[in-house]
Design a protein around this motif. Structure first.
Motif, PDB file in Angstrom:
ATOM      1  N   MET A 277      30.924 -15.106  -8.375  1.00 35.08           N
ATOM      2  CA  MET A 277      29.508 -14.990  -8.614  1.00 35.08           C
ATOM      3  C   MET A 277      28.725 -15.005  -7.307  1.00 35.08           C
ATOM      4  O   MET A 277      27.855 -14.172  -7.099  1.00 35.08           O
ATOM      5  N   LEU A 278      29.041 -15.950  -6.434  1.00 34.30           N
ATOM      6  CA  LEU A 278      28.325 -16.017  -5.159  1.00 34.30           C
ATOM      7  C   LEU A 278      28.608 -14.787  -4.306  1.00 34.30           C
ATOM      8  O   LEU A 278      27.760 -14.363  -3.522  1.00 34.30           O
ATOM      9  N   GLU A 279      29.800 -14.189  -4.484  1.00 33.23           N
ATOM     10  CA  GLU A 279      30.124 -12.951  -3.761  1.00 33.23           C
ATOM     11  C   GLU A 279      29.196 -11.816  -4.182  1.00 33.23           C
ATOM     12  O   GLU A 279      28.780 -11.006  -3.348  1.00 33.23           O
ATOM     13  N   GLN A 280      28.865 -11.752  -5.464  1.00 31.00           N
ATOM     14  CA  GLN A 280      27.968 -10.712  -5.947  1.00 31.00           C
ATOM     15  C   GLN A 280      26.564 -10.902  -5.379  1.00 31.00           C
ATOM     16  O   GLN A 280      25.901  -9.930  -5.030  1.00 31.00           O
ATOM     17  N   ILE A 281      26.135 -12.146  -5.284  1.00 35.92           N
ATOM     18  CA  ILE A 281      24.827 -12.429  -4.687  1.00 35.92           C
ATOM     19  C   ILE A 281      24.852 -12.054  -3.215  1.00 35.92           C
ATOM     20  O   ILE A 281      23.905 -11.454  -2.703  1.00 35.92           O
ATOM     21  N   THR A 282      25.952 -12.366  -2.531  1.00 34.99           N
ATOM     22  CA  THR A 282      26.080 -12.028  -1.112  1.00 34.99           C
ATOM     23  C   THR A 282      26.009 -10.511  -0.903  1.00 34.99           C
ATOM     24  O   THR A 282      25.351 -10.044   0.036  1.00 34.99           O
ATOM     25  N   LYS A 283      26.651  -9.735  -1.762  1.00 34.75           N
ATOM     26  CA  LYS A 283      26.592  -8.270  -1.653  1.00 34.75           C
ATOM     27  C   LYS A 283      25.165  -7.766  -1.847  1.00 34.75           C
ATOM     28  O   LYS A 283      24.723  -6.848  -1.162  1.00 34.75           O
ATOM     29  N   LEU A 284      24.460  -8.367  -2.777  1.00 37.79           N
ATOM     30  CA  LEU A 284      23.079  -8.006  -3.020  1.00 37.79           C
ATOM     31  C   LEU A 284      22.220  -8.312  -1.788  1.00 37.79           C
ATOM     32  O   LEU A 284      21.388  -7.495  -1.381  1.00 37.79           O
ATOM     33  N   VAL A 285      22.454  -9.460  -1.176  1.00 35.36           N
ATOM     34  CA  VAL A 285      21.750  -9.842   0.052  1.00 35.36           C
ATOM     35  C   VAL A 285      22.023  -8.823   1.146  1.00 35.36           C
ATOM     36  O   VAL A 285      21.100  -8.397   1.863  1.00 35.36           O
TER      37      VAL A 285
ATOM     38  N   ILE B 291      20.126 -10.495 -14.181  1.00 35.87           N
ATOM     39  CA  ILE B 291      20.348 -11.455 -15.272  1.00 35.87           C
ATOM     40  C   ILE B 291      19.689 -10.939 -16.544  1.00 35.87           C
ATOM     41  O   ILE B 291      20.302 -10.912 -17.616  1.00 35.87           O
ATOM     42  N   GLN B 292      18.425 -10.520 -16.425  1.00 38.97           N
ATOM     43  CA  GLN B 292      17.697 -10.049 -17.599  1.00 38.97           C
ATOM     44  C   GLN B 292      18.287  -8.760 -18.158  1.00 38.97           C
ATOM     45  O   GLN B 292      18.241  -8.535 -19.360  1.00 38.97           O
ATOM     46  N   GLY B 293      18.844  -7.941 -17.291  1.00 39.39           N
ATOM     47  CA  GLY B 293      19.457  -6.687 -17.731  1.00 39.39           C
ATOM     48  C   GLY B 293      20.852  -6.852 -18.294  1.00 39.39           C
ATOM     49  O   GLY B 293      21.464  -5.889 -18.749  1.00 39.39           O
ATOM     50  N   GLY B 294      21.369  -8.070 -18.231  1.00 39.65           N
ATOM     51  CA  GLY B 294      22.697  -8.329 -18.765  1.00 39.65           C
ATOM     52  C   GLY B 294      23.812  -7.704 -17.954  1.00 39.65           C
ATOM     53  O   GLY B 294      24.894  -7.435 -18.478  1.00 39.65           O
ATOM     54  N   GLU B 295      23.556  -7.477 -16.660  1.00 39.86           N
ATOM     55  CA  GLU B 295      24.577  -6.865 -15.816  1.00 39.86           C
ATOM     56  C   GLU B 295      25.797  -7.773 -15.719  1.00 39.86           C
ATOM     57  O   GLU B 295      25.683  -8.984 -15.578  1.00 39.86           O
ATOM     58  N   SER B 296      26.938  -7.170 -15.790  1.00 40.27           N
ATOM     59  CA  SER B 296      28.200  -7.899 -15.750  1.00 40.27           C
ATOM     60  C   SER B 296      28.263  -8.817 -14.527  1.00 40.27           C
ATOM     61  O   SER B 296      28.011  -8.388 -13.406  1.00 40.27           O
ATOM     62  N   GLY B 297      28.593 -10.058 -14.775  1.00 43.42           N
ATOM     63  CA  GLY B 297      28.743 -11.029 -13.700  1.00 43.42           C
ATOM     64  C   GLY B 297      27.450 -11.728 -13.320  1.00 43.42           C
ATOM     65  O   GLY B 297      27.470 -12.677 -12.547  1.00 43.42           O
TER      66      GLY B 297
ATOM     67  N   SER C  52      24.451 -18.947 -16.779  1.00 41.60           N
ATOM     68  CA  SER C  52      25.439 -20.030 -16.815  1.00 41.60           C
ATOM     69  C   SER C  52      26.481 -19.877 -15.712  1.00 41.60           C
ATOM     70  O   SER C  52      26.883 -20.861 -15.099  1.00 41.60           O
ATOM     71  N   SER C  53      26.904 -18.645 -15.429  1.00 40.49           N
ATOM     72  CA  SER C  53      27.878 -18.436 -14.349  1.00 40.49           C
ATOM     73  C   SER C  53      27.285 -18.774 -12.992  1.00 40.49           C
ATOM     74  O   SER C  53      27.939 -19.385 -12.150  1.00 40.49           O
ATOM     75  N   ILE C  54      26.046 -18.352 -12.774  1.00 36.33           N
ATOM     76  CA  ILE C  54      25.392 -18.650 -11.498  1.00 36.33           C
ATOM     77  C   ILE C  54      25.246 -20.151 -11.322  1.00 36.33           C
ATOM     78  O   ILE C  54      25.592 -20.699 -10.276  1.00 36.33           O
ATOM     79  N   MET C  55      24.750 -20.820 -12.354  1.00 33.43           N
ATOM     80  CA  MET C  55      24.547 -22.270 -12.244  1.00 33.43           C
ATOM     81  C   MET C  55      25.878 -22.989 -12.049  1.00 33.43           C
ATOM     82  O   MET C  55      25.968 -23.925 -11.269  1.00 33.43           O
ATOM     83  N   GLY C  56      26.914 -22.539 -12.746  1.00 33.19           N
ATOM     84  CA  GLY C  56      28.234 -23.147 -12.579  1.00 33.19           C
ATOM     85  C   GLY C  56      28.768 -22.961 -11.176  1.00 33.19           C
ATOM     86  O   GLY C  56      29.313 -23.889 -10.578  1.00 33.19           O
ATOM     87  N   SER C  57      28.581 -21.781 -10.605  1.00 33.21           N
ATOM     88  CA  SER C  57      29.095 -21.533  -9.253  1.00 33.21           C
ATOM     89  C   SER C  57      28.289 -22.285  -8.202  1.00 33.21           C
ATOM     90  O   SER C  57      28.823 -22.652  -7.162  1.00 33.21           O
ATOM     91  N   LEU C  58      27.032 -22.531  -8.460  1.00 34.48           N
ATOM     92  CA  LEU C  58      26.212 -23.283  -7.506  1.00 34.48           C
ATOM     93  C   LEU C  58      26.605 -24.746  -7.461  1.00 34.48           C
ATOM     94  O   LEU C  58      26.505 -25.379  -6.424  1.00 34.48           O
ATOM     95  N   GLY C  59      27.057 -25.264  -8.609  1.00 35.48           N
ATOM     96  CA  GLY C  59      27.445 -26.667  -8.658  1.00 35.48           C
ATOM     97  C   GLY C  59      28.847 -26.913  -8.140  1.00 35.48           C
ATOM     98  O   GLY C  59      29.218 -28.039  -7.881  1.00 35.48           O
ATOM     99  N   GLN C  60      29.644 -25.839  -8.000  1.00 39.19           N
ATOM    100  CA  GLN C  60      31.011 -25.950  -7.488  1.00 39.19           C
ATOM    101  C   GLN C  60      31.842 -26.947  -8.288  1.00 39.19           C
ATOM    102  O   GLN C  60      32.496 -27.810  -7.744  1.00 39.19           O
ATOM    103  N   GLY C  61      31.795 -26.847  -9.601  1.00 39.82           N
ATOM    104  CA  GLY C  61      32.595 -27.730 -10.447  1.00 39.82           C
ATOM    105  C   GLY C  61      31.815 -28.980 -10.821  1.00 39.82           C
ATOM    106  O   GLY C  61      30.688 -29.173 -10.410  1.00 39.82           O
ATOM    107  N   GLY C  62      32.423 -29.841 -11.609  1.00 38.10           N
ATOM    108  CA  GLY C  62      31.777 -31.094 -12.000  1.00 38.10           C
ATOM    109  C   GLY C  62      30.462 -30.851 -12.694  1.00 38.10           C
ATOM    110  O   GLY C  62      30.398 -30.251 -13.756  1.00 38.10           O
TER     111      GLY C  62
END
Length: 158
Positions: free
Chosen positions: A1-9, A112-118, A122-132
């Motif tokens: 997930m963070l990789e997709q954000i990095t590509k967008l950046v 997110i609003q467009g429902g784009e894959s990935g 929930s995936s973004i929030m999960g990846s930001l928390g790095q588990g736990g």
């Protein structure tokens, strides 16, 4: 997930570098600094417990992205990094950061609003928390495991 954000950046910041009159030799370093500032800003919001602010921002409920406190924090951190680490002038760094950070956040929200894959909240929030706590948060926001999975993860934290 963070990789997709990095590509967008990378996509957005490289076009802004060209517009901003910044030398092309700095493009890679500026892109890295931009990605770090945005991702760390998102992670800092989770760490600080500003979950509602972050979910409002990423779900498109924030009225003005550029003046959102999370985004202004990212902009400030990026300006500091560009000036301190890369030697850009305050004006050039400020202009770049004020242009690119809101664009990246807007693009994430649109995906997110467009429902784009990935790109789901929930995936973004999960990846930001790095588990736990991040996995718990993703479950509470509608992850695959639902509330039962969230309760199991909550039990695991104690």
């Amino acid at each position: 997930m963070l990789e997709q954000i990095t590509k967008l950046v990378e996509q957005i910041s490289s076009s802004e570098v060209a517009k901003g009159g910044i030398t092309s030799e700095l493009t890679g370093a500026i892109t890295k600094e931009t990605g770090d500032s945005i991702i760390n800003g998102l992670k800092d919001s989770v760490s600080a417990g500003d979950i509602s602010g972050l979910t409002n921002l990423l779900s498109g409920q924030a009225s003005n992205i550029a003046s959102n406190p999370i985004v202004t924090g990212m902009i400030g951190n990026l300006v500091s990094g560009l000036v301190g680490k890369l030697g850009l002038s305050e004006g050039v760094a400020g202009s770049f950061a004020n242009g690119v950070v809101p664009q990246v956040i807007s693009a994430i929200v649109a995906k997110i609003q467009g429902g784009e894959s990935g790109f789901d909240l929930s995936s973004i929030m999960g990846s930001l928390g790095q588990g736990g706590a991040g996995d718990l948060l993703g479950s509470l926001l509608g992850g695959k495991e639902g509330l039962g999975g969230a309760i199991d993860k909550l039990k695991g934290l104690f």
